[in-house]
Motif scaffolding. Structure first.
Motif, PDB file in Angstrom:
ATOM      1  N   GLU A   1     -10.337 -19.246   6.935  1.00  0.00           N
ATOM      2  CA  GLU A   1     -10.365 -18.176   7.455  1.00  0.00           C
ATOM      3  C   GLU A   1      -9.466 -17.300   7.126  1.00  0.00           C
ATOM      4  N   TYR A   2      -8.237 -18.300   6.211  1.00  0.00           N
ATOM      5  CA  TYR A   2      -6.635 -17.632   5.978  1.00  0.00           C
ATOM      6  C   TYR A   2      -7.574 -17.166   4.640  1.00  0.00           C
ATOM      7  N   MET A   3      -8.278 -17.656   3.409  1.00  0.00           N
ATOM      8  CA  MET A   3      -9.148 -16.571   2.599  1.00  0.00           C
ATOM      9  C   MET A   3      -9.680 -15.769   2.692  1.00  0.00           C
ATOM     10  N   ILE A   4     -10.076 -15.271   4.591  1.00  0.00           N
ATOM     11  CA  ILE A   4     -10.283 -14.291   4.648  1.00  0.00           C
ATOM     12  C   ILE A   4      -9.288 -13.173   5.659  1.00  0.00           C
ATOM     13  N   ASP A   5      -8.702 -13.517   5.622  1.00  0.00           N
ATOM     14  CA  ASP A   5      -7.906 -12.724   5.647  1.00  0.00           C
ATOM     15  C   ASP A   5      -6.895 -12.368   5.176  1.00  0.00           C
ATOM     16  N   HIS A   6      -6.564 -12.769   3.926  1.00  0.00           N
ATOM     17  CA  HIS A   6      -6.234 -12.009   2.992  1.00  0.00           C
ATOM     18  C   HIS A   6      -6.381 -11.553   1.761  1.00  0.00           C
ATOM     19  N   LEU A   7      -7.658 -11.801   1.632  1.00  0.00           N
ATOM     20  CA  LEU A   7      -8.723 -10.817   0.903  1.00  0.00           C
ATOM     21  C   LEU A   7      -8.957  -9.708   1.464  1.00  0.00           C
ATOM     22  N   SER A   8      -9.572  -9.546   2.620  1.00  0.00           N
ATOM     23  CA  SER A   8      -9.350  -8.225   3.287  1.00  0.00           C
ATOM     24  C   SER A   8      -8.104  -7.997   3.600  1.00  0.00           C
ATOM     25  N   ALA A   9      -6.852  -8.181   3.568  1.00  0.00           N
ATOM     26  CA  ALA A   9      -5.606  -7.678   3.270  1.00  0.00           C
ATOM     27  C   ALA A   9      -5.248  -7.292   1.762  1.00  0.00           C
ATOM     28  N   PHE A  10      -5.711  -7.796   1.255  1.00  0.00           N
ATOM     29  CA  PHE A  10      -5.722  -7.649  -0.424  1.00  0.00           C
ATOM     30  C   PHE A  10      -6.681  -6.495  -0.515  1.00  0.00           C
ATOM     31  N   VAL A  11      -7.620  -6.099  -0.575  1.00  0.00           N
ATOM     32  CA  VAL A  11      -8.626  -5.112  -0.037  1.00  0.00           C
ATOM     33  C   VAL A  11      -8.123  -3.608  -0.089  1.00  0.00           C
ATOM     34  N   ASP A  12      -7.540  -3.515   1.207  1.00  0.00           N
ATOM     35  CA  ASP A  12      -7.341  -2.745   2.377  1.00  0.00           C
ATOM     36  C   ASP A  12      -5.846  -2.539   1.407  1.00  0.00           C
ATOM     37  N   ALA A  13      -4.817  -3.039   0.606  1.00  0.00           N
ATOM     38  CA  ALA A  13      -3.498  -2.323   0.002  1.00  0.00           C
ATOM     39  C   ALA A  13      -4.320  -1.894  -1.591  1.00  0.00           C
ATOM     40  N   VAL A  14      -5.160  -2.807  -2.286  1.00  0.00           N
ATOM     41  CA  VAL A  14      -5.948  -2.025  -3.558  1.00  0.00           C
ATOM     42  C   VAL A  14      -6.434  -0.640  -3.087  1.00  0.00           C
ATOM     43  N   PHE A  15      -7.216  -0.599  -1.632  1.00  0.00           N
ATOM     44  CA  PHE A  15      -7.630   0.694  -1.318  1.00  0.00           C
ATOM     45  C   PHE A  15      -6.129   1.712  -1.634  1.00  0.00           C
ATOM     46  N   ALA A  16      -5.932   1.230  -0.849  1.00  0.00           N
ATOM     47  CA  ALA A  16      -4.383   2.237  -0.172  1.00  0.00           C
ATOM     48  C   ALA A  16      -3.836   2.820  -1.451  1.00  0.00           C
ATOM     49  N   ILE A  17      -3.691   2.085  -2.359  1.00  0.00           N
ATOM     50  CA  ILE A  17      -3.194   2.493  -3.943  1.00  0.00           C
ATOM     51  C   ILE A  17      -3.570   3.371  -4.614  1.00  0.00           C
TER      52      ILE A  17
ATOM     53  N   THR B   1      -5.851   5.529  -3.448  1.00  0.00           N
ATOM     54  CA  THR B   1      -5.663   6.630  -2.633  1.00  0.00           C
ATOM     55  C   THR B   1      -4.627   6.784  -2.833  1.00  0.00           C
ATOM     56  N   GLY B   2      -3.417   7.338  -3.605  1.00  0.00           N
ATOM     57  CA  GLY B   2      -2.147   7.213  -3.505  1.00  0.00           C
ATOM     58  C   GLY B   2      -1.776   7.499  -1.658  1.00  0.00           C
ATOM     59  N   GLU B   3      -2.182   6.058  -0.793  1.00  0.00           N
ATOM     60  CA  GLU B   3      -1.168   6.388  -0.251  1.00  0.00           C
ATOM     61  C   GLU B   3      -0.201   5.387   0.044  1.00  0.00           C
ATOM     62  N   SER B   4      -0.305   4.266  -1.209  1.00  0.00           N
ATOM     63  CA  SER B   4       0.686   3.760  -1.336  1.00  0.00           C
ATOM     64  C   SER B   4       0.958   2.959  -2.785  1.00  0.00           C
TER      65      SER B   4
END
Length: 312
Positions: free
Chosen positions: A192-208, A210-213
């Protein structure tokens, strides 16, 4: 390899990634079912440090020919297409599983229980108890998994050394018949730890993208450490397991199957920690029903593969 062939390998990788994302289903089974298992094993074992270094030296003009030769020797296009497919599926499925584990713990972990249990049942023919050594292997495999289940997370924590270890162990699932990398992560308390981190990482990459972050994605160190562990494991742990399977196959398989049996405790423990009202009749029903469905999935895959054993 032509474009159409690469697309076929990519789609097989998607199927393997989806299987490896859930504990109890082996990506190796999907590779066998889709006819690429021998090629996968040949490619994995061809990846050696000198060839990998040669590929990485491709930007240097005088090393380009050696890089191309090394890339062909490791079946690089095949591995790249397959790896991209696996990554695509894992990123997608992990997001679904993250929500499912939080919202429907009894059904989700019940499904895991069925997947793991059916895998152990189908692999029972690989076990042998005719010598003391093999009997000891069975006891050791069961004891290791049973003791780790539900206890490893508290004992090991989630530091980077543990993440590195998890990556190096999980990668061995590519050559282990019937054992998934997710199951090994579940045993180590890192799933679960790796699942959570992977999801957060992917969200952050998409934000970068798309210019949101513009900030570095959270958990980047964790993801990179896990991948580094996987690379090291590919050259060490995976080859060690392959060596054991070649020279002591009966004892090794007995240990592995006993490991899967002992791992049945993990979904039960994980469910119990998430049930606010405890094991109610409804929770037991959901867990049991999902376990039946999970078991049916594994049996169906085994029948689709013709019951053929994976030869290492």
């Amino acid at each position: 390899m032509r474009g159409r062939d690469s697309l076929g390998v990519y789609l097989r990788g998607v199927a393997m990634g989806a299987a490896d994302a859930v504990p109890g289903v082996s990506g190796g089974t999907i590779a066998l079912l889709t006819g690429i298992y021998p090629r996968l094993i040949a490619a994995i074992t061809a990846v050696e440090p000198d060839r990998l270094l040669a590929v990485l030296a491709a930007p240097l003009p005088d090393r380009r020919a050696d890089a191309v030769a090394a890339f062909r020797e490791i079946d690089g296009i095949f591995l790249a297409a397959l790896g991209l497919g696996i990554a695509t599926a894992i990123v997608t499925v992990s997001r679904v599983l993250e929500h499912a584990m939080a919202a429907y713990p009894a059904a989700t972990f019940g499904g895991f229980f069925g997947l793991i249990g059916a895998s152990a049942w189908l692999l029972r023919r690989e076990m042998a108890f005719d010598t003391r050594g093999r009997q000891a292997a069975a006891v050791a495999g069961f004891a290791v998994a049973f003791l780790l289940s539900g206890q490893a997370e508290g004992a090991l924590g989630h530091g980077l050394p543990v993440t590195f270890l998890a990556g190096s162990v999980a990668v061995t699932a590519m050559i282990l018949p019937g054992v998934s990398g997710s199951l090994l992560l579940l045993l180590l308390g890192q799933y679960e730890y790796m699942i959570d981190h992977l999801s957060a990482f992917v969200d952050a990459v998409f934000a970068i993208l798309t210019g949101e972050s513009a900030t570095i994605p959270p958990g980047t160190a964790t993801i990179l450490t896990f991948l580094a562990g996987g690379v090291v494991g590919l050259f060490t742990v995976a080859h060690g397991v392959r060596w054991a399977l070649k020279r002591r196959k009966a004892a090794t398989m007995t240990f592995l199957v006993a490991l899967v049996v002992g791992a049945l405790r993990a979904p039960v423990v994980q469910t119990a920690t998430r049930l606010d009202a405890g094991w109610t009749t409804t929770a037991i029903g959901l867990f049991s029903g999902a376990a039946v469905v999970g078991g049916a999935v594994v049996v169906g895959l085994e029948r689709a593969a013709g019951g053929e054993a994976i030869e290492i």
